[in-house]
Design an enzyme around this catalytic site. Structure first.
Site, PDB file in Angstrom:
ATOM      1  N   PHE A  22      -8.029   7.016   2.171  1.00  0.00           N
ATOM      2  CA  PHE A  22      -9.045   5.960   3.175  1.00  0.00           C
ATOM      3  C   PHE A  22     -10.206   6.432   3.079  1.00  0.00           C
ATOM      4  CE2 PHE A  22     -10.729   4.453   6.942  1.00  0.00           C
ATOM      5  CZ  PHE A  22     -10.494   2.979   6.896  1.00  0.00           C
ATOM      6  N   GLY A  59      -6.101   5.951  15.023  1.00  0.00           N
ATOM      7  CA  GLY A  59      -7.434   6.250  14.833  1.00  0.00           C
ATOM      8  C   GLY A  59      -7.481   7.198  13.581  1.00  0.00           C
ATOM      9  N   LEU A  60      -8.198   8.401  14.093  1.00  0.00           N
ATOM     10  CA  LEU A  60      -8.780   9.187  12.872  1.00  0.00           C
ATOM     11  C   LEU A  60      -7.308   9.869  12.234  1.00  0.00           C
ATOM     12  CD1 LEU A  60     -11.030  10.543  11.557  1.00  0.00           C
ATOM     13  CD2 LEU A  60     -10.768  12.590  12.914  1.00  0.00           C
ATOM     14  N   TYR A  67     -15.040  -4.126   8.422  1.00  0.00           N
ATOM     15  CA  TYR A  67     -13.784  -3.404   8.610  1.00  0.00           C
ATOM     16  C   TYR A  67     -13.196  -3.697   9.819  1.00  0.00           C
ATOM     17  CZ  TYR A  67     -10.166   0.095   8.643  1.00  0.00           C
ATOM     18  OH  TYR A  67      -9.063   0.771   9.043  1.00  0.00           O
ATOM     19  N   GLY A  94       0.702  -1.193  -0.036  1.00  0.00           N
ATOM     20  CA  GLY A  94       0.007   0.084  -0.095  1.00  0.00           C
ATOM     21  C   GLY A  94       0.940   1.198   0.089  1.00  0.00           C
ATOM     22  N   ALA A  95       2.012   1.334  -0.907  1.00  0.00           N
ATOM     23  CA  ALA A  95       2.917   2.426  -0.742  1.00  0.00           C
ATOM     24  C   ALA A  95       2.424   3.459  -1.936  1.00  0.00           C
ATOM     25  CB  ALA A  95       4.313   1.717  -1.114  1.00  0.00           C
ATOM     26  N   THR A 106      -4.858  10.897   3.559  1.00  0.00           N
ATOM     27  CA  THR A 106      -4.830   9.837   2.970  1.00  0.00           C
ATOM     28  C   THR A 106      -6.082   9.437   2.014  1.00  0.00           C
ATOM     29  OG1 THR A 106      -6.024   7.895   4.238  1.00  0.00           O
ATOM     30  CG2 THR A 106      -3.804   8.723   5.208  1.00  0.00           C
ATOM     31  N   ASP A 125      -1.824  -6.157  -7.681  1.00  0.00           N
ATOM     32  CA  ASP A 125      -3.036  -6.372  -6.795  1.00  0.00           C
ATOM     33  C   ASP A 125      -2.668  -7.370  -5.982  1.00  0.00           C
ATOM     34  OD1 ASP A 125      -5.528  -6.827  -5.946  1.00  0.00           O
ATOM     35  OD2 ASP A 125      -6.706  -6.898  -7.847  1.00  0.00           O
TER      36      ASP A 125
HETATM   37  N1  LIG Z   1      -6.676   6.809   7.327  1.00  0.00           N
HETATM   38  C1  LIG Z   1      -7.137   6.169   8.456  1.00  0.00           C
HETATM   39  O1  LIG Z   1      -7.647   7.085   9.216  1.00  0.00           O
HETATM   40  C2  LIG Z   1      -6.711   4.824   9.174  1.00  0.00           C
HETATM   41  C3  LIG Z   1      -6.900   4.663  10.391  1.00  0.00           C
HETATM   42  C4  LIG Z   1      -6.484   3.387  11.049  1.00  0.00           C
HETATM   43  C5  LIG Z   1      -5.947   2.446  10.134  1.00  0.00           C
HETATM   44  N2  LIG Z   1      -5.910   2.886   8.920  1.00  0.00           N
HETATM   45  C6  LIG Z   1      -5.232   1.766   8.057  1.00  0.00           C
HETATM   46  O2  LIG Z   1      -3.949   2.189   7.400  1.00  0.00           O
HETATM   47  C7  LIG Z   1      -3.605   1.461   6.192  1.00  0.00           C
HETATM   48  C8  LIG Z   1      -3.312   2.559   4.993  1.00  0.00           C
HETATM   49  O3  LIG Z   1      -4.605   3.570   5.055  1.00  0.00           O
HETATM   50  P1  LIG Z   1      -4.251   4.761   4.508  1.00  0.00           P
HETATM   51  O4  LIG Z   1      -5.119   5.515   5.599  1.00  0.00           O
HETATM   52  O5  LIG Z   1      -2.991   5.085   4.002  1.00  0.00           O
HETATM   53  O6  LIG Z   1      -5.239   4.731   3.105  1.00  0.00           O
HETATM   54  P2  LIG Z   1      -5.057   4.835   1.533  1.00  0.00           P
HETATM   55  O7  LIG Z   1      -4.191   6.345   1.240  1.00  0.00           O
HETATM   56  O8  LIG Z   1      -6.155   4.525   0.771  1.00  0.00           O
HETATM   57  O9  LIG Z   1      -3.957   3.801   1.048  1.00  0.00           O
HETATM   58  C9  LIG Z   1      -4.274   2.283   1.140  1.00  0.00           C
HETATM   59  C10 LIG Z   1      -3.280   1.542   0.377  1.00  0.00           C
HETATM   60  O10 LIG Z   1      -3.567   0.130   0.148  1.00  0.00           O
HETATM   61  C11 LIG Z   1      -3.341  -0.055  -1.181  1.00  0.00           C
HETATM   62  N3  LIG Z   1      -4.384  -1.110  -1.652  1.00  0.00           N
HETATM   63  C12 LIG Z   1      -5.598  -1.362  -1.485  1.00  0.00           C
HETATM   64  N4  LIG Z   1      -6.072  -2.411  -2.212  1.00  0.00           N
HETATM   65  C13 LIG Z   1      -4.906  -2.947  -2.619  1.00  0.00           C
HETATM   66  C14 LIG Z   1      -4.893  -4.093  -3.554  1.00  0.00           C
HETATM   67  N5  LIG Z   1      -5.787  -4.637  -3.800  1.00  0.00           N
HETATM   68  N6  LIG Z   1      -3.534  -4.275  -3.953  1.00  0.00           N
HETATM   69  C15 LIG Z   1      -2.647  -3.618  -3.644  1.00  0.00           C
HETATM   70  N7  LIG Z   1      -2.817  -2.411  -2.952  1.00  0.00           N
HETATM   71  C16 LIG Z   1      -3.938  -2.113  -2.276  1.00  0.00           C
HETATM   72  C17 LIG Z   1      -3.715   1.288  -2.004  1.00  0.00           C
HETATM   73  O11 LIG Z   1      -3.102   1.257  -3.278  1.00  0.00           O
HETATM   74  P3  LIG Z   1      -3.602   1.411  -4.772  1.00  0.00           P
HETATM   75  O12 LIG Z   1      -5.079   1.734  -4.821  1.00  0.00           O
HETATM   76  O13 LIG Z   1      -2.663   2.050  -5.593  1.00  0.00           O
HETATM   77  O14 LIG Z   1      -3.913  -0.379  -5.025  1.00  0.00           O
HETATM   78  C18 LIG Z   1      -3.175   2.138  -0.949  1.00  0.00           C
HETATM   79  O15 LIG Z   1      -1.780   2.460  -1.357  1.00  0.00           O
HETATM   80  C19 LIG Z   1      -5.093   0.572   5.887  1.00  0.00           C
HETATM   81  O16 LIG Z   1      -4.624  -0.613   6.267  1.00  0.00           O
HETATM   82  C20 LIG Z   1      -5.965   1.240   6.830  1.00  0.00           C
HETATM   83  O17 LIG Z   1      -7.094   0.362   6.994  1.00  0.00           O
HETATM   84  C21 LIG Z   1      -6.106   4.043   8.311  1.00  0.00           C
END
Ligand SMILES: NC(=O)c1ccc[n+]([C@@H]2O[C@H](COP(=O)([O-])OP(=O)(O)OC[C@H]3O[C@@H](n4cnc5c(N)ncnc54)[C@H](OP(=O)(O)O)[C@@H]3O)[C@@H](O)[C@H]2O)c1
Length: 249
Positions: free
Chosen positions: A186, A179-180, A148, A8-9, A184, A55
């Site tokens: 997300f 948390g929040l 989730y 998820g980079a 990103t 993927d």
């Molecule tokens: N933001 C928050 O508030 C929050 C809070 C707690 C935990 N988290 C967790 O933190 C992690 C990162 O989230 P983020 O907030 O940084 O969100 P984000 O910006 O949407 O990043 C998610 C990453 O996962 C990748 N991904 C999703 N589906 C994929 C797939 N099928 N194959 C390969 N890559 C995939 C996306 O890349 P592509 O779309 O390019 O594939 C993206 O790089 C997640 O596990 C999320 O549940 C987020």
């Protein structure tokens, strides 16, 4: 210096983790689907960031990608299982089954696949670290959190069970549960629009991707005898709201 695989980079935490680790001199192999985003990061970070477009829910493609990665980098020191998503906030009785399937495939099955592939080498070398992205959604139930939150609870407990199996080895396993956090993709992915995501973060000082990346870098750089099992971080603006009670009219 270490070699880290970060899933998820292409955005959010994963991109921030890649930036911080590369700045510290580590090599990062960054996995995600969006080739253009990964390439932009590679252009920014140089040769110590290796983009791999895949993927993670496509098992054959992941095996192929891992084969290429391990041929080029036989020693992976760190795996950051960060890729993940939530789809929607509908109550369970109105949720789409396909959304649940995608959430499980991404947050659970892909994490297991990556761990299963890279853990034996770490054990063989008696050196390595798996860092899993959990969430406060995996620790506290809330309406609309259904699959989730459950997928993140799985991640929390799987990490602890890994440590149990790894007793006597020097391989470390940590969970980071934020948390929040804004900045990103997300909430854009979860809510389906930029406007809804922006409204969620309006007038709130949320966590930033750098806060999360800094926590991960600290965990990773902690002394080899120290294992952070689980760390939960929230913005000061977020706290607990108690349990809900439904009263009849
Ligand atoms: N933001 C928050 O508030 C929050 C809070 C707690 C935990 N988290 C967790 O933190 C992690 C990162 O989230 P983020 O907030 O940084 O969100 P984000 O910006 O949407 O990043 C998610 C990453 O996962 C990748 N991904 C999703 N589906 C994929 C797939 N099928 N194959 C390969 N890559 C995939 C996306 O890349 P592509 O779309 O390019 O594939 C993206 O790089 C997640 O596990 C999320 O549940 C987020």
């Amino acid at each position: 210096m270490k070699t880290a695989v970060v899933t998820g980079a292409s955005s959010g935490f994963g991109a921030a983790i890649a930036r911080q680790l590369v700045a510290q001199g580590h090599t990062v192999i960054g996995l995600a689907r969006r080739q253009d985003k990964l390439q932009a990061l590679a252009d920014e970070l140089g040769e110590r960031f290796v983009p791999v477009s895949v993927d993670l829910t496509d098992r054959t493609a992941v095996d192929r990608a891992l084969g290429d990665i391990l041929r080029r980098f036989p020693v992976i020191d760190v795996l950051v299982n960060n890729a993940g998503l939530a789809l929607g906030v509908a109550p369970a009785q109105q949720a789409q089954l396909a959304d649940w399937d995608t959430t499980v495939a991404t947050n659970i099955s892909a994490l297991l696949h990556m761990t299963h592939a890279l853990l034996p080498g770490m054990v063989q070398r008696n050196q390595g670290h798996i860092i899993n992205l959990g969430s406060t959604a995996g620790a506290y139930a809330y309406a609309g959190g259904n699959v989730y939150g459950a997928s993140k609870a799985f991640v929390h407990h799987f990490s602890k069970n890994l440590r149990a199996d790894l007793a006597g080895t020097a391989v470390r396993v940590s969970t980071v549960a934020p948390g929040l956090c804004s900045g990103t993709d997300f909430s854009k992915v979860r809510l389906g629009s930029d406007e809804k995501a922006a409204a969620l973060y309006q007038n709130v000082q949320a966590l930033t991707p750098d806060d999360v990346a800094g926590t991960i870098a600290w965990i990773m750089n902690a002394p080899a005898h120290m294992n952070v099992n689980y760390i939960e971080i929230m913005p000061v603006a977020q706290s607990f709201a108690g349990l809900s009670v439904h009263r009849s009219a």
